[in-house]
Scaffold this motif. Structure first.
Motif, short mmCIF file in Angstrom:
data_model
loop_
_atom_site.label_atom_id
_atom_site.label_comp_id
_atom_site.label_asym_id
_atom_site.label_seq_id
_atom_site.Cartn_x
_atom_site.Cartn_y
_atom_site.Cartn_z
N ILE A 1 0.87 -1.18 0.00
CA ILE A 1 0.00 0.00 0.00
C ILE A 1 0.90 1.23 0.00
O ILE A 1 1.63 1.46 0.97
N PRO A 2 0.91 2.04 -1.07
CA PRO A 2 1.78 3.22 -1.10
C PRO A 2 1.15 4.39 -0.35
O PRO A 2 0.13 4.94 -0.77
N LEU A 3 1.74 4.77 0.76
CA LEU A 3 1.29 5.93 1.53
C LEU A 3 2.27 7.06 1.30
O LEU A 3 3.43 7.00 1.74
N LYS A 4 1.84 8.10 0.58
CA LYS A 4 2.72 9.21 0.26
C LYS A 4 3.02 10.04 1.50
O LYS A 4 2.17 10.19 2.39
N VAL A 5 4.23 10.59 1.54
CA VAL A 5 4.59 11.48 2.65
C VAL A 5 3.69 12.71 2.63
O VAL A 5 3.19 13.15 3.67
N ASN A 6 3.46 13.25 1.45
CA ASN A 6 2.53 14.38 1.30
C ASN A 6 1.21 13.84 0.74
O ASN A 6 0.90 14.02 -0.43
N GLN A 7 0.46 13.18 1.59
CA GLN A 7 -0.78 12.54 1.17
C GLN A 7 -1.85 13.56 0.80
O GLN A 7 -2.72 13.29 -0.03
N ALA A 8 -1.79 14.75 1.38
CA ALA A 8 -2.84 15.76 1.18
C ALA A 8 -2.60 16.63 -0.04
O ALA A 8 -3.50 17.37 -0.46
N GLY A 9 -1.39 16.59 -0.62
CA GLY A 9 -1.11 17.44 -1.78
C GLY A 9 -1.09 18.91 -1.41
O GLY A 9 -0.60 19.31 -0.34
N VAL A 10 -1.65 19.74 -2.29
CA VAL A 10 -1.62 21.19 -2.10
C VAL A 10 -2.88 21.69 -1.40
O VAL A 10 -3.00 22.89 -1.10
N ILE A 11 -3.83 20.80 -1.12
CA ILE A 11 -5.11 21.22 -0.53
C ILE A 11 -4.94 21.97 0.79
O ILE A 11 -5.58 23.01 1.00
N PRO A 12 -4.09 21.52 1.75
CA PRO A 12 -3.94 22.29 3.00
C PRO A 12 -3.47 23.71 2.79
O PRO A 12 -3.92 24.63 3.50
N VAL A 13 -2.58 23.94 1.82
CA VAL A 13 -2.10 25.30 1.55
C VAL A 13 -3.23 26.17 1.03
O VAL A 13 -3.37 27.34 1.44
N ILE A 14 -4.06 25.62 0.14
CA ILE A 14 -5.19 26.40 -0.40
C ILE A 14 -6.20 26.69 0.70
O ILE A 14 -6.70 27.81 0.81
N PHE A 15 -6.50 25.69 1.54
CA PHE A 15 -7.43 25.91 2.65
C PHE A 15 -6.92 26.99 3.59
O PHE A 15 -7.67 27.90 3.99
N ALA A 16 -5.64 26.90 3.97
CA ALA A 16 -5.08 27.88 4.91
C ALA A 16 -5.08 29.28 4.32
O ALA A 16 -5.42 30.26 5.01
N SER A 17 -4.71 29.41 3.04
CA SER A 17 -4.70 30.72 2.40
C SER A 17 -6.11 31.31 2.34
O SER A 17 -6.31 32.50 2.65
N SER A 18 -7.08 30.47 1.97
CA SER A 18 -8.46 30.96 1.87
C SER A 18 -8.99 31.39 3.22
O SER A 18 -9.68 32.41 3.34
N LEU A 19 -8.68 30.62 4.26
CA LEU A 19 -9.19 30.96 5.59
C LEU A 19 -8.58 32.25 6.12
O LEU A 19 -9.25 33.04 6.78
N LEU A 20 -7.31 32.48 5.81
CA LEU A 20 -6.66 33.71 6.27
C LEU A 20 -7.13 34.93 5.49
O LEU A 20 -6.99 36.05 5.97
N TYR A 21 -7.68 34.73 4.29
CA TYR A 21 -8.18 35.85 3.51
C TYR A 21 -9.53 36.34 4.03
O TYR A 21 -9.91 37.48 3.80
N ILE A 22 -10.27 35.47 4.73
CA ILE A 22 -11.62 35.84 5.16
C ILE A 22 -11.61 37.03 6.13
O ILE A 22 -12.35 38.00 5.93
N PRO A 23 -10.81 37.01 7.23
CA PRO A 23 -10.81 38.19 8.12
C PRO A 23 -10.40 39.47 7.42
O PRO A 23 -11.00 40.53 7.64
N ALA A 24 -9.38 39.38 6.54
CA ALA A 24 -8.94 40.58 5.83
C ALA A 24 -10.01 41.09 4.88
O ALA A 24 -10.20 42.30 4.72
N LEU A 25 -10.74 40.17 4.26
CA LEU A 25 -11.81 40.57 3.34
C LEU A 25 -12.95 41.24 4.10
O LEU A 25 -13.51 42.25 3.66
N VAL A 26 -13.29 40.68 5.27
CA VAL A 26 -14.34 41.29 6.10
C VAL A 26 -13.93 42.67 6.56
O VAL A 26 -14.72 43.62 6.54
N ALA A 27 -12.66 42.82 6.96
CA ALA A 27 -12.18 44.12 7.43
C ALA A 27 -12.17 45.14 6.29
O ALA A 27 -12.42 46.33 6.53
N GLN A 28 -11.90 44.70 5.07
CA GLN A 28 -11.84 45.62 3.95
C GLN A 28 -13.20 46.22 3.63
O GLN A 28 -13.32 47.40 3.30
N PHE A 29 -14.26 45.39 3.76
CA PHE A 29 -15.60 45.87 3.42
C PHE A 29 -16.34 46.44 4.63
O PHE A 29 -17.44 46.97 4.48
#
Length: 437
Positions: free
Chosen positions: A267-295
């Motif tokens: 069974i091949p278990l990759k070291v980076n099993q999640a791929g780039v998804i965590p980076v996209i999730f983290a970036s999107s979540l950090l944009y929410i407070p800044a977006l709310v503050a902007q508007f």
């Protein structure tokens, strides 16, 4: 990699697929430069030049759209609505039993889930298009631009609806182009369009580093950035290919007069099993407070704190939260995408077992233990890849959305490796030299 492409061009069938894929890419890039009705093109170009290197909240989405977002073109939303819809459907598959049942039905269930993804993509495109048009009308898309309020001169309701419809139609066309590449091209259509969108921003960003440099006319900074980028790419390739192979042995079974099983696999278990998804999730979540503050109106204390600490990529609080969110989402995504109990049950059903581990629950516990062990270095690697380029390039005056950042490197390397594997697999189907030797 280059050898695989050269061999593919020598094969007539694959050559047609590659040329078809290149044609779709040309159409996609042309669409990223066609402005939608109701937009003052000269004002947009003026604001883009003034905001060069400081794209703010919309920098990440602009990178995924190949620079089309800030140009407000028909492909302004790019592939992001489809990516978001795919992630949402993948997360809902774990929660909603109906979607989980469809996933287990095979090709028919996958087709149904793909159809749901298309519907959700159109809905998200309408929502995001409305938000983008509203932002452009208010002048907040380019906050520091002197002519930001002139981007949409006609603010009538009909003009607004026309702009949203054009953006939604553009997203549907992008989705269709990606599926054409998947069906009639070399495969991985959506990933290839995302690859092209990110790679399209490389030349201008690299030239901006050269123009901002002071050593030898900027060539020292330019060369250093190239070397750093190549080192990061090599590191990403090394880790992306790394995997933990869990050995599996299948016992022999006699069915009638025939013997089945008795094979060894893993069974091949990759070291980076999640791929780039965590980076996209983290970036999107950090944009929410800044977006709310902007508007948000007024000048309250919480708005000032968010503006000072969560809008700059080199701020210590931003870096710490970004790193912790990436680690958290890496574990979260691995937990919902890989089910040790299901794998253990399937192995037990077909007579498979891990040497030294009893079948059933002990196997599931062992797989969960191994997965947690390899997810730790994988999550830390994602966090470092996402942050090291940003911090290293700050000294060269690069923006926090520089193409050699973690997200772009992970996507480009991942898509590149997958595309090469696709081409090699299709070459193997048409090459039988191994049987003739």
């Amino acid at each position: 990699m280059l050898t695989a492409f050269a061999r593919a061009f020598r094969t007539p069938d694959l050559r047609k697929k590659l040329l078809f894929t290149l044609g779709i890419i040309v159409v996609y890039r042309v669409g990223t430069h066609v402005p939608i009705p109701g937009v003052n093109y000269k004002a947009v170009q003026t604001c883009v030049k003034e905001a060069s290197g400081n794209q703010g909240l919309f920098g990440l989405v602009n990178m995924f759209s190949g620079g089309a977002l800030l140009q407000i073109t028909i492909f302004a939303l790019g592939i992001m609505p489809y990516i978001t819809a795919s992630i949402i459907l993948q997360l809902l598959t774990v929660v909603i039993p109906r979607l989980e049942a469809l996933k287990k039905e095979g090709q028919a269930g996958t087709t149904k889930i793909t159809q749901y993804t298309r519907y959700l993509t159109v809905a998200l495109a309408i929502l995001q298009g409305t938000g983008l048009v509203a932002t452009a009308r208010s002048g907040a898309l380019f906050g520091s631009c002197s002519v930001a309020s002139q981007i949409v001169p006609d603010q009538a309701i009909f003009t607004t609806i026309t702009m949203v419809v054009c953006m939604t139609a553009g997203t549907a066309v992008v989705m269709w182009l990606g599926e054409l590449i998947t069906d009639r091209g070399i495969g991985n259509g959506m990933s290839i369009l995302m690859f092209i969108s990110i790679a399209a921003t490389f030349p201008s960003a690299l030239w901006a580093i050269k123009k901002q440099g002071t050593l030898a006319g900027g060539w020292i900074e330019f060369g250093t950035v190239i070397v750093v980028g190549l080192v990061m790419v090599a590191l990403v390739v090394f880790v992306e290919q790394a995997q933990r192979r869990v050995p599996v042995q299948y016992a022999k079974r006699m069915i009638g007069r025939r013997s089945y099983g008795g094979t060894s696999t893993y069974i091949p278990l990759k070291v980076n099993q999640a791929g780039v998804i965590p980076v996209i999730f983290a970036s999107s979540l950090l944009y929410i407070p800044a977006l709310v503050a902007q508007f948000a109106g007024g000048n309250s204390n919480w708005k000032q704190w968010i503006t000072q600490n969560l809008t700059k990529g080199d701020h210590p609080i931003y870096i710490t939260l970004y790193f912790l969110l990436i680690v958290f989402f890496a574990f979260f995504y691995v937990a919902i995408s890989f089910n040790p109990e299901e794998v253990a049950d399937n192995m037990k059903k077909y007579g498979g077992f891990i040497p030294g581990i009893r079948a059933g629950r002990p196997t599931a516990e062992y797989l969960s233990y191994v997965l947690n062990r390899i997810t730790w270095p994988g999550s830390l690697y994602l966090g470092l890849i996402a942050l090291v380029p940003t911090m290293a390039l700050v000294g060269f005056g690069a923006s926090q959305n520089f193409p050699f950042g973690g997200t772009s490197i992970l996507i480009i390397v991942g898509v590149g490796l997958e595309t090469v594997k696709q081409i090699e697999s299709q070459l193997q189907q048409r090459n039988y030299e191994g049987f003739l030797r």
